[in-house]
Motif scaffolding. Structure first.
Motif, PDB file in Angstrom:
ATOM      1  N   PHE A  15       6.594  -4.041 -34.269  1.00  0.00           N
ATOM      2  CA  PHE A  15       7.064  -4.643 -35.509  1.00  0.00           C
ATOM      3  C   PHE A  15       8.570  -4.914 -35.512  1.00  0.00           C
ATOM      4  N   ALA A  16       9.329  -4.352 -34.584  1.00  0.00           N
ATOM      5  CA  ALA A  16      10.789  -4.554 -34.571  1.00  0.00           C
ATOM      6  C   ALA A  16      11.105  -6.042 -34.452  1.00  0.00           C
ATOM      7  N   ARG A  17      12.162  -6.461 -35.101  1.00  0.00           N
ATOM      8  CA  ARG A  17      12.554  -7.867 -35.094  1.00  0.00           C
ATOM      9  C   ARG A  17      14.064  -7.997 -34.918  1.00  0.00           C
ATOM     10  N   GLY A  18      14.505  -9.227 -34.678  1.00  0.00           N
ATOM     11  CA  GLY A  18      15.911  -9.487 -34.437  1.00  0.00           C
ATOM     12  C   GLY A  18      16.735  -9.410 -35.711  1.00  0.00           C
ATOM     13  N   ALA A  19      17.997  -9.063 -35.556  1.00  0.00           N
ATOM     14  CA  ALA A  19      18.916  -9.003 -36.689  1.00  0.00           C
ATOM     15  C   ALA A  19      20.339  -9.151 -36.174  1.00  0.00           C
ATOM     16  N   ILE A  20      21.186  -9.779 -36.967  1.00  0.00           N
ATOM     17  CA  ILE A  20      22.624  -9.839 -36.689  1.00  0.00           C
ATOM     18  C   ILE A  20      23.334  -9.371 -37.950  1.00  0.00           C
TER      19      ILE A  20
ATOM     20  N   ARG B 197      32.731  -7.797 -33.075  1.00  0.00           N
ATOM     21  CA  ARG B 197      32.642  -7.060 -34.334  1.00  0.00           C
ATOM     22  C   ARG B 197      31.214  -7.113 -34.895  1.00  0.00           C
ATOM     23  N   LEU B 198      30.434  -8.069 -34.422  1.00  0.00           N
ATOM     24  CA  LEU B 198      29.055  -8.195 -34.872  1.00  0.00           C
ATOM     25  C   LEU B 198      28.149  -7.286 -34.053  1.00  0.00           C
ATOM     26  N   LEU B 199      26.999  -6.951 -34.619  1.00  0.00           N
ATOM     27  CA  LEU B 199      25.953  -6.234 -33.893  1.00  0.00           C
ATOM     28  C   LEU B 199      24.659  -7.033 -33.992  1.00  0.00           C
ATOM     29  N   ALA B 200      23.980  -7.182 -32.886  1.00  0.00           N
ATOM     30  CA  ALA B 200      22.723  -7.928 -32.864  1.00  0.00           C
ATOM     31  C   ALA B 200      21.622  -7.071 -32.268  1.00  0.00           C
ATOM     32  N   LEU B 201      20.486  -7.029 -32.939  1.00  0.00           N
ATOM     33  CA  LEU B 201      19.264  -6.461 -32.379  1.00  0.00           C
ATOM     34  C   LEU B 201      18.435  -7.614 -31.821  1.00  0.00           C
ATOM     35  N   PRO B 202      18.039  -7.563 -30.552  1.00  0.00           N
ATOM     36  CA  PRO B 202      17.410  -8.728 -29.910  1.00  0.00           C
ATOM     37  C   PRO B 202      15.889  -8.722 -29.934  1.00  0.00           C
ATOM     38  N   TYR B 203      15.265  -7.998 -30.841  1.00  0.00           N
ATOM     39  CA  TYR B 203      13.835  -7.717 -30.748  1.00  0.00           C
ATOM     40  C   TYR B 203      12.987  -8.810 -31.396  1.00  0.00           C
ATOM     41  N   LEU B 204      12.941  -9.977 -30.771  1.00  0.00           N
ATOM     42  CA  LEU B 204      12.136 -11.070 -31.320  1.00  0.00           C
ATOM     43  C   LEU B 204      10.646 -10.752 -31.315  1.00  0.00           C
ATOM     44  N   PHE B 205      10.199  -9.973 -30.340  1.00  0.00           N
ATOM     45  CA  PHE B 205       8.769  -9.713 -30.157  1.00  0.00           C
ATOM     46  C   PHE B 205       8.442  -8.228 -30.224  1.00  0.00           C
ATOM     47  N   GLY B 206       9.217  -7.445 -30.980  1.00  0.00           N
ATOM     48  CA  GLY B 206       9.028  -6.006 -30.936  1.00  0.00           C
ATOM     49  C   GLY B 206       9.700  -5.440 -29.695  1.00  0.00           C
TER      50      GLY B 206
ATOM     51  N   PRO C 210       0.829  -1.209   0.000  1.00  0.00           N
ATOM     52  CA  PRO C 210       0.000   0.000   0.000  1.00  0.00           C
ATOM     53  C   PRO C 210       0.864   1.260   0.000  1.00  0.00           C
ATOM     54  N   GLN C 211       0.401   2.256  -0.753  1.00  0.00           N
ATOM     55  CA  GLN C 211       1.098   3.545  -0.848  1.00  0.00           C
ATOM     56  C   GLN C 211       2.521   3.401  -1.394  1.00  0.00           C
ATOM     57  N   ARG C 212       2.676   2.456  -2.290  1.00  0.00           N
ATOM     58  CA  ARG C 212       3.946   2.296  -3.007  1.00  0.00           C
ATOM     59  C   ARG C 212       3.653   2.198  -4.496  1.00  0.00           C
ATOM     60  N   TRP C 213       4.540   2.782  -5.300  1.00  0.00           N
ATOM     61  CA  TRP C 213       4.452   2.725  -6.757  1.00  0.00           C
ATOM     62  C   TRP C 213       5.839   2.405  -7.297  1.00  0.00           C
ATOM     63  N   TYR C 214       5.958   2.245  -8.596  1.00  0.00           N
ATOM     64  CA  TYR C 214       7.279   2.082  -9.197  1.00  0.00           C
ATOM     65  C   TYR C 214       7.280   2.656 -10.608  1.00  0.00           C
ATOM     66  N   ARG C 215       8.481   2.923 -11.093  1.00  0.00           N
ATOM     67  CA  ARG C 215       8.707   3.344 -12.470  1.00  0.00           C
ATOM     68  C   ARG C 215       9.548   2.269 -13.141  1.00  0.00           C
ATOM     69  N   MET C 216       9.237   1.955 -14.394  1.00  0.00           N
ATOM     70  CA  MET C 216       9.863   0.792 -15.011  1.00  0.00           C
ATOM     71  C   MET C 216      10.104   1.014 -16.499  1.00  0.00           C
ATOM     72  N   ALA C 217      11.285   0.630 -16.955  1.00  0.00           N
ATOM     73  CA  ALA C 217      11.545   0.443 -18.376  1.00  0.00           C
ATOM     74  C   ALA C 217      11.232  -1.013 -18.685  1.00  0.00           C
ATOM     75  N   ALA C 218      10.258  -1.236 -19.571  1.00  0.00           N
ATOM     76  CA  ALA C 218       9.799  -2.587 -19.890  1.00  0.00           C
ATOM     77  C   ALA C 218      10.318  -2.994 -21.257  1.00  0.00           C
ATOM     78  N   LEU C 219      11.025  -4.115 -21.296  1.00  0.00           N
ATOM     79  CA  LEU C 219      11.612  -4.630 -22.533  1.00  0.00           C
ATOM     80  C   LEU C 219      10.989  -5.978 -22.840  1.00  0.00           C
ATOM     81  N   LEU C 220      10.545  -6.162 -24.056  1.00  0.00           N
ATOM     82  CA  LEU C 220       9.857  -7.400 -24.423  1.00  0.00           C
ATOM     83  C   LEU C 220      10.808  -8.569 -24.630  1.00  0.00           C
ATOM     84  N   ASN C 221      12.087  -8.298 -24.713  1.00  0.00           N
ATOM     85  CA  ASN C 221      13.071  -9.342 -25.012  1.00  0.00           C
ATOM     86  C   ASN C 221      14.154  -9.334 -23.935  1.00  0.00           C
ATOM     87  N   GLY C 222      14.076 -10.308 -23.035  1.00  0.00           N
ATOM     88  CA  GLY C 222      15.081 -10.441 -21.999  1.00  0.00           C
ATOM     89  C   GLY C 222      16.129 -11.449 -22.421  1.00  0.00           C
ATOM     90  N   ALA C 223      16.116 -12.613 -21.764  1.00  0.00           N
ATOM     91  CA  ALA C 223      17.045 -13.681 -22.131  1.00  0.00           C
ATOM     92  C   ALA C 223      16.507 -14.565 -23.245  1.00  0.00           C
TER      93      ALA C 223
END
Length: 489
Positions: free
Chosen positions: A347-352, A329-338, A285-298
């Motif tokens: 719509f974002a998706r994964g890429a290497i 040297r590689l770059l990966a975007l981890p966005y399997l689920f946007g 009670p009387q507690r809140w939080y602020r959060m950055a939510a990412l759809l792609n964790g591990a």
């Protein structure tokens, strides 16, 4: 004795503890997602109940004496799901999950609402939230909506099976885009905007409040006492915070499971929807939080392991650690689920990029690890835009098992990470703590405390500096790929 149950995306986790919250036993049961169309992700709600009941069957067989002494049950679960039930309390269709992107157009339409509503509900409308998905169903599956008589969330469907009661808590309600965070009640304006019948909604309680009891037949099946109370429980993010004592102002954690979150607790509702920060009710009670939510964790790690010959995630991480010589040297975007924070792009998706004939699977895995760390850095930047950066963060979830990955994240974020005992079971353990509060009614300050520290991982200053150009390249790659996402998703 107490039981904490967490219904996740890939597994149900159950912990049995004594009243002092020492873990006596744990049980896991896998869950599977269905992807019937692009952007869709669904679960059969009865799969949740089957996994929970089977796990409790195992505890009853292995620990009958402990189960006979259970005094309370707490629930946690994946947030934002949409479970519609008919007049017989049966699902009218599969549950639509948090990482489902089909309601992108409906979320965009809801952006036309007044900014005051977005601040009241704590975040901009996004495709994965419950309200926009219901709006999508009204257009595309009106027959399902016509049969609906109740709307529940994941853990609350399990509570219905356990007790016959339709109840949710403030933290799970907070993630629906239907809830007034400051008032801690359903928002009539949001309900109207999303086309939700108020009669469908469950009663809302505080997370540590007793709100139901286990059915007598189930108590007999598992050897429980009659009338075991069930706490309101919490969505997985808030329950994870309770599990490691992240409830005071400035306390924070990184959760790295199927999805990921960076969460900082507060004593007031401080919305920042413009930066795609989620400002929600917390589990006390009387507690809140602020959060950055990412759809792609591990989850990108598991996806890569599946695509590269069947080696386990642990084996691949060991290969990376053995060969590690600095940024890839590689770059990966981890966005399997946007992605939500900071992109709000289903719509974002994964890429290497950067593959060559010499690329190994360890190279691929390292790039994905770095992509996860970079996405967390983006989330922390959004979360800290108007407030001080946290001095340190706990790390919880399955990703906390890898010391290599944890050290990489600490260095990229330039924030010390604290690993606690049983950190990989944060939400289930948090649910057990809420069960104790529901049973005893005691002051949470004596219960919701940090567990024993297993390790503190300090950031490596040299690695942090080395990763800054790669982080900027990661951000540039996202911008370059953005125009093609809709055509590939």
């Amino acid at each position: 004795m107490l039981i904490g149950i967490d219904i996740g995306t890939s597994a149900v986790k159950i912990v049995l503890t004594d009243l002092q919250l020492q873990v006596v036993a744990t049980v896991d049961r896998p869950l599977s997602s269905q992807y019937p169309q692009p952007l869709w992700c669904e679960h059969d709600p009865d799969q949740w109940w089957a996994a929970v009941s089977d796990g409790l069957d195992e505890l009853a067989r292995a620990h009958p004496t402990a189960m006979a002494g259970v005094q309370g049950i707490g629930l946690s679960g994946q947030m934002h799901s949409l479970v519609l039930l008919d007049e017989a309390d049966r699902p009218v269709r599969p549950a639509i999950l948090w990482n489902d992107g089909r309601a992108a157009a409906e979320a965009a339409e809801l952006m036309q609402t007044d900014i005051a509503l977005r601040r009241a509900v704590g975040v901009q409308p996004m495709a994965g939230f419950t309200g926009p998905k219901l709006r999508w169903l009204r257009t595309h599956e009106p027959e399902a909506v016509a049969r609906a008589r109740s709307l529940l969330l994941t853990k609350d469907y399990v509570r219905l099976q356990l007790s016959g009661e339709k109840v949710t808590d403030v933290t799970d309600a907070a993630g629906t885009w239907l809830f007034d965070q400051a008032q801690r009640r359903w928002s009539p304006q949001a309900l109207a905007a999303c086309g939700v019948d108020p009669a469908w909604l469950p009663r809302v309680v505080e997370s540590c409040e007793p709100c139901a009891t286990v059915r007598d037949a189930l108590a007999a099946r598992w050897g429980l006492p009659r009338g075991v109370p069930i706490a309101g429980g919490a969505g997985d993010a808030a329950a994870g915070g309770v599990g490691i004592g992240v409830v005071g102002p400035g306390d924070g954690f990184v959760s790295l499971g199927t999805s990921a979150q960076i969460l900082v607790a507060d004593t007031a509702h401080r919305p920042d929807p413009e930066r795609l920060v989620h400002a929600f009710c917390h589990a006390l009670p009387q507690r809140w939080y602020r959060m950055a939510a990412l759809l792609n964790g591990a989850s990108p790690l598991a996806a890569l392991a599946s695509c590269t010959g069947g080696a386990s995630v642990g084996e691949l991480l060991a290969e990376v650690e053995a060969a590690y010589a600095g940024p890839s040297r590689l770059l990966a975007l981890p966005y399997l689920f946007g992605e939500r924070t900071p992109h709000n792009n289903p719509f974002a998706r994964g890429a290497i990029v950067g593959l060559s004939g010499a690329t190994t699977r360890a190279d691929l895995m390292q790039a994905v690890c770095e992509g996860i760390a970079f996405s967390l850095a983006d989330g922390l930047a959004a979360l800290s835009a108007h407030t001080a950066r946290p001095e340190r963060l706990a790390l919880i979830g399955g990703g906390a098992r890898s010391a290599f990955l944890a050290q990489l994240i600490a260095s990229v974020l330039d924030v010390p990470l604290v690993l606690y005992e049983s950190a990989d079971r944060g939400p289930a353990f948090g649910a057990a703590r809420l069960a104790r509060l529901a049973v005893t009614g005691e002051d949470p300050a004596g219960v919701v405390v940090a567990p024993a520290v297993r390790q503190v991982l300090a950031p490596d200053a040299a690695l942090h500096a080395a990763y800054q150009p790669r982080l900027e390249a990661f951000r540039a790659l996202y911008r370059a790929m953005a125009p093609v996402w809709a055509s590939v998703a």
